[in-house]
Design an enzyme around this catalytic site. Structure first.
Site, PDB file in Angstrom:
ATOM      1  N   LYS A 243     -11.649 -16.503 -27.733  1.00  0.00           N
ATOM      2  CA  LYS A 243     -12.652 -16.300 -28.788  1.00  0.00           C
ATOM      3  C   LYS A 243     -13.000 -14.814 -28.876  1.00  0.00           C
ATOM      4  CE  LYS A 243     -15.202 -20.705 -28.380  1.00  0.00           C
ATOM      5  NZ  LYS A 243     -15.019 -21.196 -29.746  1.00  0.00           N
ATOM      6  N   ARG A 317     -11.969 -31.761 -27.725  1.00  0.00           N
ATOM      7  CA  ARG A 317     -11.378 -33.038 -28.145  1.00  0.00           C
ATOM      8  C   ARG A 317     -10.346 -33.512 -27.122  1.00  0.00           C
ATOM      9  NH1 ARG A 317      -9.348 -30.430 -33.708  1.00  0.00           N
ATOM     10  NH2 ARG A 317     -11.245 -29.264 -33.318  1.00  0.00           N
TER      11      ARG A 317
HETATM   12  N1  BES Z   1     -17.028 -25.195 -28.464  1.00  0.00           N
HETATM   13  C1  BES Z   1     -16.366 -24.918 -29.675  1.00  0.00           C
HETATM   14  C2  BES Z   1     -17.140 -25.356 -30.894  1.00  0.00           C
HETATM   15  C3  BES Z   1     -18.379 -24.594 -31.270  1.00  0.00           C
HETATM   16  C4  BES Z   1     -18.286 -23.289 -31.702  1.00  0.00           C
HETATM   17  C5  BES Z   1     -19.568 -25.254 -31.295  1.00  0.00           C
HETATM   18  C6  BES Z   1     -19.412 -22.630 -32.097  1.00  0.00           C
HETATM   19  C7  BES Z   1     -20.697 -24.597 -31.702  1.00  0.00           C
HETATM   20  C8  BES Z   1     -20.630 -23.281 -32.101  1.00  0.00           C
HETATM   21  C9  BES Z   1     -15.025 -25.640 -29.737  1.00  0.00           C
HETATM   22  O1  BES Z   1     -14.389 -25.861 -28.547  1.00  0.00           O
HETATM   23  C10 BES Z   1     -14.132 -24.810 -30.600  1.00  0.00           C
HETATM   24  O2  BES Z   1     -13.893 -23.699 -30.225  1.00  0.00           O
HETATM   25  N2  BES Z   1     -13.709 -25.360 -31.727  1.00  0.00           N
HETATM   26  C11 BES Z   1     -12.883 -24.660 -32.627  1.00  0.00           C
HETATM   27  C12 BES Z   1     -11.806 -25.597 -33.097  1.00  0.00           C
HETATM   28  C13 BES Z   1     -10.664 -24.908 -33.818  1.00  0.00           C
HETATM   29  C14 BES Z   1      -9.896 -24.034 -32.870  1.00  0.00           C
HETATM   30  C15 BES Z   1      -9.779 -25.954 -34.411  1.00  0.00           C
HETATM   31  C16 BES Z   1     -13.743 -24.215 -33.813  1.00  0.00           C
HETATM   32  O3  BES Z   1     -14.668 -24.937 -34.182  1.00  0.00           O
HETATM   33  O4  BES Z   1     -13.507 -23.130 -34.305  1.00  0.00           O
HETATM   34 ZN    ZN Z   2     -13.196 -24.179 -27.965  1.00  0.00          ZN
END
Ligand code: BES
Ligand code: ZN
Ligand code: ZN
Length: 465
Positions: A243, A317
């Protein structure tokens, strides 16, 4: 933990300062009956009874009474006393007319502080504001809800360095000991062979922070089985699909689903709902190292389905998939999972509303009704079958993420749906577990969103006694 029970006490005629609650309709008639000194003071403060959370202290010799504006003085919201509970001088208070009802919860939670990381003396100790209530029978329940909410807040606020998979396991064990439930942790080789997705996501973590599946079983076998599952990603760096700094900043909260699940379990066991509870928390750190799982890796899940890793940041997931598969093996009649699963849910619904998916209209309606009644809102989103195609993989059964950025919280839910057979009622809450900006009684930081709604729905489904 704040001693909430000392802040809400039964009315035995104790001396207390009166709090007058007014709203836009009741303010004028109320004001007419006040002594001239009150009216002058209220006027000087330009207090008009309309601006929610505004209040004025009315001197009474050495003491005082309080007048505060609320949105609806005949139907108090959980948060309408929160500003008062945060701001009034320490002491004992009582509503001038009526009982606090739902508003007692906000009175309690407004006085909860997460100050584990403030050196002594820096954060001046706030004196207790005690509220007298004529509804003695509701005190225990309100205190339990405040404690469960505070548990979520504190766990989420605790830095990832101090709250890894082992500490989550410790918290579940404490709950098992308190409730007399059965506690189990699966890790190491057993995890690698039985829960390959959980093991893959956690593979980059240091040995002390190794991945594990944490389970608690509680209740009598004669009662209906239900499973509560929570995403326990103790820190989500994104993995090799790292990230950016801004996206990583609050990812200590990525175990918020686990905190919600544990808090629901605690409420269920404390109120002794007639269910056989199975709590499952896949606890991992999504870290980066030479042993990290990679984009393009293919992992055979517990259920036997081959998942191609499209993006290591869609890790929630994956860990939930194996945990859900295990939950399903117990043949529960209901599964509810909580997860801070997607940023897309926040884009769609903002900070306040957990995106809620259910494979039964009745279950969705139960959750929506409970959410409305306890004022812990959530919003239903569709399990839209056609979007399943977005998870296509060229060489495996399917992928963990879609190449399209559209409908991200729906594709995530569709991924989970593959692991829950239609015969089992299932709801999935994609929650933020965080609050920003602050609201009265709800400081910026970790927060429970959807917890009270789910517990209320469970209480209605499984009434005790
Ligand atoms: N933990 C994050 C989701 C998240 C991000 C929740 C910011 C609340 C605030 C999750 O694991 C994630 O990174 N999801 C990605 C999925 C994508 C890579 C398909 C997302 O939401 O960008
Ligand atoms: Zn994530
Ligand atoms: Zn995550």
């Amino acid at each position: 933990m704040t001693d909430f029970a000392s802040l809400l006490v039964a009315d035995r005629g104790q001396k207390a300062r009166l709090i007058h609650l007014v709203d836009k309709d009741s303010f004028d008639p109320w004001l007419k009956k006040r002594p001239a000194e009150d009216r002058a003071l209220i006027d000087a403060h330009r207090f008009d009874g309309k601006k929610g959370f505004a209040f004025v202290l009315l001197p009474r010799g050495n003491a005082f009474e309080v007048v505060s504006a609320v949105k609806n003085a005949t139907e108090l919201s959980p948060w309408c006393l929160a500003k008062l509970a945060e701001s009034l001088p320490e002491g004992t208070y009582k509503l001038a007319s009526g009982e606090p009802g739902k508003a007692a919860l906000g009175w309690l939670l407004a006085q909860h502080r997460f100050d584990d990381y403030r050196s002594k003396g820096e954060d001046a100790q706030h004196g207790a504001r005690v509220l007298i209530t004529g509804e003695a029978a509701r005190i225990d329940e309100t205190v339990r809800l405040a404690e469960a909410t505070a548990l979520v807040r504190d766990m989420v606020n605790t830095p990832a360095a101090d709250l890894g998979p082992a500490e989550i396991a410790q918290a579940v064990k404490a709950e098992a000991n308190r409730s007399g439930g059965k506690f189990k942790v699966i890790s190491g080789d057993e995890l690698a062979s039985g829960y390959p997705l959980i093991a893959a996501v956690g593979a980059a973590a240091t040995p002390e922070r190794a991945p594990r599946l944490i389970e608690l079983e509680w209740g009598e076998t004669k009662h209906p089985r239900i499973a509560i599952v929570g995403k326990g990603v103790c820190f989500d760096s994104g993995g090799l699909d790292l990230k950016p700094a801004s996206g990583m900043r609050i990812m200590k909260k990525d175990m918020g689903g686990a905190a919600h699940a544990l808090a629901v379990a605690r409420l269920i066991t404390m109120e002794r709902l007639p269910v056989r509870l199975h709590l499952l928390i896949p606890a991992v750190e999504n870290a980066v190292s030479g042993s990290a799982y990679r984009p393009g890796d293919i992992v055979k899940s517990r259920k036997g389905l081959f998942v191609e890793i499209d993006n290591t940041d869609a890790e929630g997931r994956l860990v939930l998939a194996d945990a859900l598969a295990k939950a399903v093996e117990g043949k529960p009649e209901l599964i509810i999972d909580f997860a801070t699963l997607t940023g897309a849910a926040r884009v769609a619904l903002g900070p306040d509303l957990p995106a809620t998916f259910a494979n039964r209209d009745e279950l969705a309606a139960e959750l929506e009704a409970a959410a409305r009644d306890v004022e812990d809102p959530l919003w239903r989103m569709p399990l839209w079958d056609p979007y399943d195609d977005l998870l296509k993989s060229d060489i495996a059964d399917f992928a963990n993420a879609s190449s399209s950025p559209m409908a991200g919280c729906i594709t995530a839910a569709m991924f989970l749906k593959r692991f829950v057979p239609d015969e089992i009622a299932w709801a999935h809450l994609d929650t933020w577990a965080w609050r920003d900006p602050a609201k009265p009684g709800r400081p910026k930081g970790g927060d429970a969103l959807g917890l009270r709604a789910v517990f209320e729905a469970l209480k209605r489904r499984y009434p005790s006694g």
